[in-house]
Design a protein around this motif. Structure first.
Motif, PDB file in Angstrom:
ATOM      1  N   PHE A   1       0.822  -1.201   0.000  1.00 58.06           N
ATOM      2  CA  PHE A   1       0.000   0.000   0.000  1.00 58.06           C
ATOM      3  C   PHE A   1       0.858   1.253   0.000  1.00 58.06           C
ATOM      4  N   HIS A   2       1.950   1.234   0.785  1.00 58.80           N
ATOM      5  CA  HIS A   2       2.862   2.378   0.835  1.00 58.80           C
ATOM      6  C   HIS A   2       3.364   2.718  -0.563  1.00 58.80           C
ATOM      7  N   ASP A   3       3.850   1.718  -1.273  1.00 63.52           N
ATOM      8  CA  ASP A   3       4.440   1.955  -2.590  1.00 63.52           C
ATOM      9  C   ASP A   3       3.366   2.251  -3.642  1.00 63.52           C
ATOM     10  N   PHE A   4       2.199   1.653  -3.467  1.00 61.01           N
ATOM     11  CA  PHE A   4       1.081   1.892  -4.388  1.00 61.01           C
ATOM     12  C   PHE A   4       0.705   3.378  -4.384  1.00 61.01           C
ATOM     13  N   GLN A   5       0.656   3.963  -3.210  1.00 59.87           N
ATOM     14  CA  GLN A   5       0.305   5.384  -3.121  1.00 59.87           C
ATOM     15  C   GLN A   5       1.312   6.262  -3.846  1.00 59.87           C
TER      16      GLN A   5
END
Lengths: 297, 301
Positions: free
Chosen positions: A205-209
């Motif tokens: 999720f961190h990298d997706f954002q």
């Protein structure tokens, strides 16, 4: 139409999604020529799933300085002007570090003695082959080189030239590299749709954002999401997509048997009819989203 | 004195960060430890290592060209010269028929346009490409960074935080553990070149094996002694055997295997290293075994 499959985080399933989507798309009667382009040139993996017969291979080069020590006055102006620390000048000689060179042309422009001329330096190779009716292109960076960008640019240039020469144009599925830096930006040039493959975990999720910020907010590209390994972690990715009206085209469940099949280099759509149908639906969503109607079943 | 260990993989998602986090409590029980997250454009280590940020510093990676429209005579020389197609022209209104501007995403800051502009209408401006952070954790000091999405200079940012970490080490021997990025390019090279050893975390998949060979070729090219850890080891027996075979043939020591274990994700959801969250799990035992082998190796160097 260029569909770029990206993620930011490594290991979320970009290549899995890209190869399976292509395998399914190849079953359609498409209104255009179908291409697969592996832009993960530092570590290209798609060929492991497709086993293409490569019919051509071409070296990608950049231009780097060659210094004639007989003419060089060792004034050091070139080293001072180089923004990338690729040159170092001593009273006796000039040291050049090709891995750091950006091929900008500044050193030869500032050399007063005319001691610098440009020579070719290999960066990697681009190979092309066929898998049935799909044209497969991959780039592979030479070991020790630092930047994949020039090879990615050349790959996309060749894709564009080839598809412009076909009567029906092209549909290209492009496997992007991991990361959210210049290599991804290069792979996104000319993209019509970006499929973000996200992993529903805190890292994912961190990298997706970050990737969504780059692709959608800064580069203003249309985005759709595929959540891979669905069920393995939490719902942050899904919640974010719902809150921001980002379409989720597919949810591929977290499953050890899928992981095992991937480990063997198998195409999921060839071993499992259920996933074949899911990828077909995704293909239909993509074609519909880009105005291709009716010419496929 | 510093022993710098780079955790690399080639392939993304093989478990570098989870493994680095798992090692931290084990190393720190017997050695001084400093942590660096070198995956600067997609950093994750801070999500599982509880930390308190002490300082945040702007990272000025390079420069970008800026055209002063008052001095520009629209000769177009800059657009012709630029090797990166960073200068674009568009039809303007009013006194100038064409407007020349620099696209900062394409500009590499080489200064060629500024040097050659006949009216000195182009100057270079420093460009912030991200932030880097110094934090304290219970395992030791921690350096990580955030490269702005789409920006360049990831290699330079990696070098910056590693240099900061190295220069802050005190007199006693310290292990500097660098959680590396995927791939084999610039940021990986920056993470490796001052390293004493590299540990390649791989997985028994065709892609994992292919990329392991690429990263091993890279560390060999840069003369960095390498070791392998096989993660998700029981995912495929045949491929696991291939990994061991390749390592044996290349005289690359294998430090150990870690099973395919959903506990890693549970630990991540609890923002903890697995060796803290589930110390008795098979994966934690496997990591402890790997650390034991690694420690023996370091002693014998």
């Amino acid at each position: 139409m260029n569909i770029v499959v990206a993620s930011g985080k490594g290991g979320t399933g970009k290549t899995s999604v890209a190869v399976n989507l292509t395998a399914v798309a190849a079953q359609f009667t498409l209104p255009a020529f179908l291409y697969f382009v592996d832009c993960d040139v530092e570590a290209p993996n798609a060929a492991l799933f497709f086993h293409p017969q490569f019919t051509s291979s071409a070296t990608v080069e950049n231009r780097v300085p060659s210094i004639d020590e007989h003419i060089c006055t060792h004034c050091g102006v070139c080293a001072h002007a180089c923004q990338f620390h690729a040159l170092s000048v001593t009273p006796q000689n000039v040291l050049f570090f090709p891995e750091l060179c950006h091929s900008c042309g500044v050193c030869s422009a500032v050399c007063q003695a005319g001691a610098i001329h440009e020579i070719a330096h290999p960066l990697g190779v681009i190979e092309t082959g066929n898998i049935g009716n799909v044209l497969f292109m991959q780039g592979e960076m030479q070991i020790g080189n630092s930047s994949p960008v020039a090879i990615i640019n050349q790959l996309l240039k060749e894709l564009s030239e080839h598809s412009q020469n076909t009567a029906e144009g092209g549909i290209a599925i492009i496997d992007a590299p991991p990361g959210v830096s210049c290599a991804l930006v290069a792979s996104l040039q000319g993209a019509d749709l970006v499929l973000l493959v996200a992993e529903p975990t805190p890292f994912g999720f961190h990298d997706f954002q970050l990737t969504f910020q780059l692709v959608h907010e800064e580069m203003q590209l249309p985005v759709a999401v595929i959540i891979n390994k669905y069920g393995m972690g939490d719902s942050q990715v899904e919640d974010f997509c719902q809150a921001n009206n980002i379409p989720i085209f597919q949810r591929i469940p977290f499953s050890r048997s899928i992981a095992e099949s991937y480990a063997r280099g198998e195409l999921l759509v060839e071993t499992n009819a259920h996933y074949n149908n899911d990828f077909k639906k995704t293909c239909q969503y993509i074609l519909a989203a880009n105005g291709f109607q009716g010419a496929y079943d | 004195m510093i022993t710098q260990i780079a955790i690399l993989s080639g392939k993304g998602g093989s478990g570098k960060t989870s493994f680095s986090a798992a090692l931290a409590p084990l190393i720190t029980s017997r050695h001084n430890l400093m942590l660096v997250d070198a995956d600067v454009d997609a950093s994750n280590l801070h999500l599982v290592i509880s930390h308190s940020v002490q300082t945040r510093t702007a990272f000025w990676g390079g420069k970008k060209a800026v055209i002063d429209q008052n001095l520009c005579t629209q000769c177009g020389l800059c657009e012709n010269l630029c090797h990166f197609h960073a200068i674009q022209s568009q039809s303007g209104e009013g006194k100038s028929s064409t407007l020349f501007t620099v696209n900062p995403m394409q500009c590499e800051g080489c200064t060629l346009c500024a040097l050659q502009c006949p009216t000195q209408a182009i100057h270079m401006e420093p460009h912030q490409d991200g932030w880097w952070y110094f934090s304290q954790t219970k395992f030791g000091d921690f350096f990580h960074a955030h490269l702005f999405p789409g920006h360049e200079k990831s290699g330079k940012l990696v070098s910056t935080i590693i240099d900061q970490a190295r220069s802050s080490v005190g007199g006693d021997h310290t292990i500097l553990l660098v959680d590396g990025p995927p791939g084999i390019g610039c940021p990986v090279i920056a993470a490796s070149t001052q390293s004493d050893i590299a540990i390649i975390v791989t997985e028994p998949t065709l892609s994992g094996i292919h990329d392991m060979q690429r990263i091993l070729d890279t560390t060999r090219h840069f003369h960095i002694p390498s070791f392998v850890v096989l993660n998700k080891a029981d995912l495929d027996e045949g491929n696991a055997a291939r990994v061991l075979d390749i390592c044996n043939r290349s005289s690359i020591p294998v430090l150990g295997n870690i099973p395919f274990d959903e506990t890693f994700t549970e630990a991540m959801l609890h923002a903890q290293p697995i060796t803290q969250y589930a110390a008795d799990s098979p994966s934690s035992k496997a990591v402890r075994n790997i650390w034991h082998n690694l420690e023996q190796t370091l002693k014998s160097r």
